[in-house]
Design a protein around this motif. Structure first.
Motif, mmCIF file in Angstrom:
data_model
loop_
_atom_site.group_PDB
_atom_site.id
_atom_site.type_symbol
_atom_site.label_atom_id
_atom_site.label_comp_id
_atom_site.label_asym_id
_atom_site.label_seq_id
_atom_site.Cartn_x
_atom_site.Cartn_y
_atom_site.Cartn_z
ATOM 1 N N ARG A 11 0.840 -1.216 0.000
ATOM 2 C CA ARG A 11 0.000 0.000 0.000
ATOM 3 C C ARG A 11 0.866 1.254 0.000
ATOM 4 O O ARG A 11 0.558 2.239 -0.677
ATOM 5 N N ILE A 14 2.268 1.788 -3.481
ATOM 6 C CA ILE A 14 1.220 2.315 -4.373
ATOM 7 C C ILE A 14 1.031 3.813 -4.117
ATOM 8 O O ILE A 14 0.959 4.622 -5.054
ATOM 9 N N LEU A 30 -6.307 -1.844 -4.925
ATOM 10 C CA LEU A 30 -5.371 -2.966 -4.826
ATOM 11 C C LEU A 30 -6.174 -4.265 -4.752
ATOM 12 O O LEU A 30 -6.951 -4.467 -3.810
#
Ligand SMILES: *Cc1c(COP(=O)(O)O)cnc(C)c1O
Length: 219
Positions: A11, A14, A30
């Motif tokens: 995460r 990203i 995701l």
């Protein structure tokens, strides 16, 4: 590394890639691709807050997910693998999104299944973005025709999906998929896997499909 730490790390990557491209991390969904992994490996990710999951086979998903869904609310299940027309009905019943719409016969089967079930999964047309023999997805040159056929069948496609060729730089293929989506007025792009999801996010991916970076290598 436990699953929750892997999830936090992915995460974070990203979010950094999104900010680099002046995008909001919230624009990127995701999808944790849990194919081959048992419920015991999936539970820790759900406990850590992950809700979108991907499977590549209808039958495997039918075996794993009804029980997991009974235990956890808000699961969003994505089919990322090829779909046989005779499994369209089962796929529409089980999945909230189908990323592999790649041929007219499947468009017809899905339109019928969606009509009957009253369900409306999010649909992506899969593009064979490197025009590789033996690879799933609609050839780039046939995409306009596939999209036309979907419209005629009353099937609302929301975006495009691709798996670029292995062993070469993925960025040009991600850029091409994003351009095709823009050209056809489609808002969503499903692109990027464990090895290249940051590149995909920088090039506009709205959905990344990440397996081994979350679960470890598949056995
Ligand atoms: C398995 C799979 C993924 C995830 O691959 P990883 O390299 O493990 O992240 C993504 N997309 C599709 C279509 C897959 O089959």
């Amino acid at each position: 590394m436990p699953e929750a730490e892997r999830l936090a790390a992915v995460r974070d990557r990203i979010a950094r890639a999104a900010r680099t491209a002046r995008r909001s991390p919230e624009e990127v969904t995701l999808i944790a691709v849990s194919k081959t992994h048992a419920a015991e490996a999936i539970e820790p990710l759900i406990a850590a807050g992950q809700r979108s999951f991907g499977e590549n086979r209808v039958q495997e998903a039918e075996e794993k997910w009804p029980a997991l869904r009974d235990r956890h609310a808000g699961i969003d299940l994505h089919l990322v693998g090829q779909l046989q027309s005779n499994k369209a009905e089962a796929a529409v019943q089980l999945f909230d999104a189908i990323h592999s719409v790649d041929r007219p016969s499947l468009v017809t089967a899905l339109a019928k299944a969606i009509d009957r079930s009253g369900r409306a999964p999010l649909l992506f047309a899969q593009v064979n973005i490197g025009d590789e023999a033996q690879k799933g997805g609609c050839p780039v040159a046939e995409l306009p025709k596939l999209l036309r056929e979907a419209r005629t069948a009353g099937l609302a496609l929301a975006g495009l999906m691709c798996v670029p060729p292995v062993g070469v730089e993925a960025a040009p293929y991600f850029a091409l998929l994003a351009k095709l989506a823009r050209d056809h007025g489609l808002a969503l792009t499903s692109m990027g896997m464990s090895g290249d999801f940051e590149t995909a996010v920088m090039l506009g991916a709205t959905h990344v499909r990440v397996g081994s970076a979350l679960f470890g290598a598949r056995g």
